[in-house]
Design a protein around this motif. Structure first.
Motif, PDB file in Angstrom:
ATOM      1  N   MET A   1       0.850  -1.200   0.000  1.00 18.47           N
ATOM      2  CA  MET A   1       0.000   0.000   0.000  1.00 18.47           C
ATOM      3  C   MET A   1       0.885   1.249   0.000  1.00 18.47           C
ATOM      4  O   MET A   1       1.891   1.308   0.693  1.00 18.47           O
ATOM      5  N   SER A   2       0.515   2.220  -0.795  1.00 17.16           N
ATOM      6  CA  SER A   2       1.217   3.497  -0.797  1.00 17.16           C
ATOM      7  C   SER A   2       0.190   4.608  -0.909  1.00 17.16           C
ATOM      8  O   SER A   2      -0.987   4.366  -1.207  1.00 17.16           O
ATOM      9  N   LEU A   3       0.616   5.830  -0.675  1.00 17.48           N
ATOM     10  CA  LEU A   3      -0.307   6.963  -0.714  1.00 17.48           C
ATOM     11  C   LEU A   3      -0.394   7.535  -2.117  1.00 17.48           C
ATOM     12  O   LEU A   3       0.630   7.824  -2.751  1.00 17.48           O
ATOM     13  N   GLU A   4      -1.609   7.699  -2.610  1.00 17.89           N
ATOM     14  CA  GLU A   4      -1.790   8.441  -3.845  1.00 17.89           C
ATOM     15  C   GLU A   4      -1.958   9.911  -3.487  1.00 17.89           C
ATOM     16  O   GLU A   4      -2.398  10.255  -2.388  1.00 17.89           O
ATOM     17  N   SER A   5      -1.591  10.773  -4.415  1.00 21.21           N
ATOM     18  CA  SER A   5      -1.673  12.199  -4.130  1.00 21.21           C
ATOM     19  C   SER A   5      -1.918  12.964  -5.414  1.00 21.21           C
ATOM     20  O   SER A   5      -1.748  12.440  -6.516  1.00 21.21           O
ATOM     21  N   GLN A   6      -2.326  14.187  -5.248  1.00 20.65           N
ATOM     22  CA  GLN A   6      -2.413  15.079  -6.395  1.00 20.65           C
ATOM     23  C   GLN A   6      -1.577  16.310  -6.122  1.00 20.65           C
ATOM     24  O   GLN A   6      -1.408  16.739  -4.977  1.00 20.65           O
ATOM     25  N   SER A   7      -1.036  16.860  -7.205  1.00 18.05           N
ATOM     26  CA  SER A   7      -0.125  17.990  -7.122  1.00 18.05           C
ATOM     27  C   SER A   7      -0.701  19.170  -7.886  1.00 18.05           C
ATOM     28  O   SER A   7      -1.315  18.998  -8.946  1.00 18.05           O
ATOM     29  N   ILE A   8      -0.516  20.358  -7.330  1.00 17.58           N
ATOM     30  CA  ILE A   8      -0.879  21.592  -8.033  1.00 17.58           C
ATOM     31  C   ILE A   8       0.362  22.471  -8.085  1.00 17.58           C
ATOM     32  O   ILE A   8       0.920  22.848  -7.047  1.00 17.58           O
ATOM     33  N   LEU A   9       0.797  22.767  -9.297  1.00 17.70           N
ATOM     34  CA  LEU A   9       1.976  23.600  -9.519  1.00 17.70           C
ATOM     35  C   LEU A   9       1.583  25.069  -9.621  1.00 17.70           C
ATOM     36  O   LEU A   9       0.401  25.389  -9.803  1.00 17.70           O
ATOM     37  N   PRO A  10       2.545  25.972  -9.498  1.00 18.85           N
ATOM     38  CA  PRO A  10       2.218  27.399  -9.599  1.00 18.85           C
ATOM     39  C   PRO A  10       1.486  27.735 -10.891  1.00 18.85           C
ATOM     40  O   PRO A  10       1.825  27.235 -11.968  1.00 18.85           O
ATOM     41  N   ARG A  11       0.479  28.586 -10.780  1.00 19.38           N
ATOM     42  CA  ARG A  11      -0.324  28.963 -11.949  1.00 19.38           C
ATOM     43  C   ARG A  11       0.491  29.774 -12.953  1.00 19.38           C
ATOM     44  O   ARG A  11       0.130  29.848 -14.124  1.00 19.38           O
ATOM     45  N   ASN A  12       1.564  30.402 -12.477  1.00 22.12           N
ATOM     46  CA  ASN A  12       2.352  31.266 -13.370  1.00 22.12           C
ATOM     47  C   ASN A  12       3.337  30.492 -14.233  1.00 22.12           C
ATOM     48  O   ASN A  12       4.065  31.083 -15.038  1.00 22.12           O
ATOM     49  N   GLY A  13       3.368  29.176 -14.085  1.00 21.80           N
ATOM     50  CA  GLY A  13       4.251  28.363 -14.903  1.00 21.80           C
ATOM     51  C   GLY A  13       5.687  28.332 -14.437  1.00 21.80           C
ATOM     52  O   GLY A  13       6.519  27.651 -15.049  1.00 21.80           O
ATOM     53  N   GLN A  14       6.004  29.061 -13.368  1.00 20.57           N
ATOM     54  CA  GLN A  14       7.367  29.081 -12.853  1.00 20.57           C
ATOM     55  C   GLN A  14       7.657  27.817 -12.048  1.00 20.57           C
ATOM     56  O   GLN A  14       6.755  27.186 -11.487  1.00 20.57           O
ATOM     57  N   LYS A  15       8.938  27.469 -11.960  1.00 20.62           N
ATOM     58  CA  LYS A  15       9.330  26.318 -11.163  1.00 20.62           C
ATOM     59  C   LYS A  15       9.207  26.661  -9.683  1.00 20.62           C
ATOM     60  O   LYS A  15       9.756  27.667  -9.230  1.00 20.62           O
ATOM     61  N   PRO A  16       8.480  25.860  -8.908  1.00 19.97           N
ATOM     62  CA  PRO A  16       8.313  26.177  -7.487  1.00 19.97           C
ATOM     63  C   PRO A  16       9.603  25.933  -6.712  1.00 19.97           C
ATOM     64  O   PRO A  16      10.404  25.061  -7.061  1.00 19.97           O
ATOM     65  N   ASN A  17       9.824  26.719  -5.659  1.00 15.61           N
ATOM     66  CA  ASN A  17      10.979  26.478  -4.791  1.00 15.61           C
ATOM     67  C   ASN A  17      10.568  26.236  -3.342  1.00 15.61           C
ATOM     68  O   ASN A  17      11.412  26.165  -2.452  1.00 15.61           O
ATOM     69  N   ARG A  18       9.262  26.110  -3.111  1.00 17.84           N
ATOM     70  CA  ARG A  18       8.736  25.781  -1.790  1.00 17.84           C
ATOM     71  C   ARG A  18       7.579  24.802  -1.968  1.00 17.84           C
ATOM     72  O   ARG A  18       6.944  24.756  -3.016  1.00 17.84           O
ATOM     73  N   LEU A  19       7.309  24.062  -0.904  1.00 23.61           N
ATOM     74  CA  LEU A  19       6.296  23.003  -0.987  1.00 23.61           C
ATOM     75  C   LEU A  19       5.393  23.064   0.232  1.00 23.61           C
ATOM     76  O   LEU A  19       5.873  23.191   1.360  1.00 23.61           O
ATOM     77  N   LEU A  20       4.096  22.973  -0.021  1.00 26.93           N
ATOM     78  CA  LEU A  20       3.113  22.891   1.058  1.00 26.93           C
ATOM     79  C   LEU A  20       2.343  21.587   0.890  1.00 26.93           C
ATOM     80  O   LEU A  20       1.651  21.386  -0.112  1.00 26.93           O
ATOM     81  N   VAL A  21       2.503  20.693   1.869  1.00 26.97           N
ATOM     82  CA  VAL A  21       1.805  19.415   1.878  1.00 26.97           C
ATOM     83  C   VAL A  21       0.595  19.544   2.795  1.00 26.97           C
ATOM     84  O   VAL A  21       0.729  19.953   3.946  1.00 26.97           O
ATOM     85  N   MET A  22      -0.597  19.201   2.293  1.00 25.82           N
ATOM     86  CA  MET A  22      -1.831  19.442   3.041  1.00 25.82           C
ATOM     87  C   MET A  22      -2.589  18.133   3.248  1.00 25.82           C
ATOM     88  O   MET A  22      -2.986  17.458   2.289  1.00 25.82           O
ATOM     89  N   LEU A  23      -2.779  17.784   4.524  1.00 24.00           N
ATOM     90  CA  LEU A  23      -3.443  16.534   4.903  1.00 24.00           C
ATOM     91  C   LEU A  23      -4.901  16.795   5.273  1.00 24.00           C
ATOM     92  O   LEU A  23      -5.191  17.583   6.172  1.00 24.00           O
ATOM     93  N   HIS A  24      -5.797  16.119   4.592  1.00 23.53           N
ATOM     94  CA  HIS A  24      -7.232  16.315   4.808  1.00 23.53           C
ATOM     95  C   HIS A  24      -7.706  15.642   6.088  1.00 23.53           C
ATOM     96  O   HIS A  24      -6.996  14.845   6.720  1.00 23.53           O
ATOM     97  N   GLY A  25      -8.936  15.925   6.459  1.00 21.04           N
ATOM     98  CA  GLY A  25      -9.531  15.375   7.665  1.00 21.04           C
ATOM     99  C   GLY A  25     -10.294  14.080   7.431  1.00 21.04           C
ATOM    100  O   GLY A  25     -10.388  13.575   6.303  1.00 21.04           O
ATOM    101  N   TRP A  26     -10.854  13.570   8.504  1.00 15.75           N
ATOM    102  CA  TRP A  26     -11.570  12.288   8.521  1.00 15.75           C
ATOM    103  C   TRP A  26     -12.848  12.386   7.686  1.00 15.75           C
ATOM    104  O   TRP A  26     -13.681  13.276   7.886  1.00 15.75           O
ATOM    105  N   GLY A  27     -12.982  11.472   6.732  1.00 18.69           N
ATOM    106  CA  GLY A  27     -14.176  11.443   5.896  1.00 18.69           C
ATOM    107  C   GLY A  27     -14.082  12.292   4.653  1.00 18.69           C
ATOM    108  O   GLY A  27     -14.955  12.235   3.785  1.00 18.69           O
ATOM    109  N   ALA A  28     -13.023  13.107   4.538  1.00 13.36           N
ATOM    110  CA  ALA A  28     -12.785  13.886   3.324  1.00 13.36           C
ATOM    111  C   ALA A  28     -11.861  13.076   2.411  1.00 13.36           C
ATOM    112  O   ALA A  28     -11.657  11.876   2.599  1.00 13.36           O
ATOM    113  N   ASN A  29     -11.289  13.727   1.418  1.00  3.05           N
ATOM    114  CA  ASN A  29     -10.278  13.075   0.581  1.00  3.05           C
ATOM    115  C   ASN A  29      -9.336  14.133   0.030  1.00  3.05           C
ATOM    116  O   ASN A  29      -9.421  15.304   0.412  1.00  3.05           O
ATOM    117  N   PHE A  30      -8.457  13.736  -0.870  1.00  3.34           N
ATOM    118  CA  PHE A  30      -7.421  14.673  -1.306  1.00  3.34           C
ATOM    119  C   PHE A  30      -7.932  15.825  -2.172  1.00  3.34           C
ATOM    120  O   PHE A  30      -7.161  16.722  -2.532  1.00  3.34           O
TER     121      PHE A  30
END
Length: 202
Positions: A1-30
């Protein structure tokens, strides 16, 4: 078993240099927290949203980090290990080091953030409407930690956040603590606080 995830890159098309990982709550999803991306407007950030590993026992399409409906928290050990393994893979996968990565969680996701977040050298941790499973034992790092909670929260009482603040402060963690007149939710003033916290990290 492994975690599936979705990624959202900067809207401006630039290469990101920081990362924010966001964990959802119980009964929600990604998908649950993806709407915050545009509201936060952080053009330097890549956002990652992992799916909790277990299906929710009642909600179709909902996920759980562990069985919150059971006192023994069935699945917590497995979920903790899966999450840690996935988080450890991120610097190589994204090209963004831990010292430019922030781990955020809401509700049960916040409890997971506080559970594993001190194991890795993150730039910061964020607990929204969260709680502690237990005081961190033998923690390896002490990243600055933002705790946000609603004083009208009927799901996770605000006292849980106050206890997190007290316990972590005694362990030497730098805490930024904010209560808002809200329920079990993330309102706009809370997002403003999050954005300010993120900007002050660097």
């Amino acid at each position: 078993m492994s975690l599936e995830s979705q990624s959202i890159l900067p809207r401006n098309g630039q290469k990101p240099n920081r990362l924010l990982v966001m964990l959802h709550g119980w009964g929600a999803n990604f998908n649950d927290l993806t709407g915050l991306v545009d509201l936060l407007d952080l053009p330097d950030y890549q956002f990652l949203f992992p799916n909790a590993p277990f299906p929710h026992f009642q909600i179709p399409g909902g996920r759980a980090w562990y069985a919150l409906e059971r006192e023994e928290r069935e699945g917590l050990t497995e979920s903790r290990q899966l999450l840690l393994e996935w988080l450890r893979s991120l610097p190589e996968e994204t090209g963004i080091p831990f010292d430019r990565t922030v781990l955020f969680g809401f509700s049960q996701g916040a409890a997971m953030t506080l559970d594993v977040g001190f194991e890795l050298p993150f730039a910061g941790l964020c607990s929204f409407s969260g709680y502690l499973h237990a005081p961190p034992q033998g923690k390896k790092t002490s990243p600055p930690t933002l705790i946000v909670h609603g004083d009208r929260d009927p799901v996770v009482p605000v006292q849980a956040a106050r206890e997190v603040k007290e316990i972590l402060s005694k362990q030497g963690v730098t805490i930024e603590y904010c209560e808002f007149a809200m329920a079990h939710e993330i309102d706009y003033p809370a997002l403003v606080t999050l954005k300010k916290f993120l900007k002050n990290l660097y």
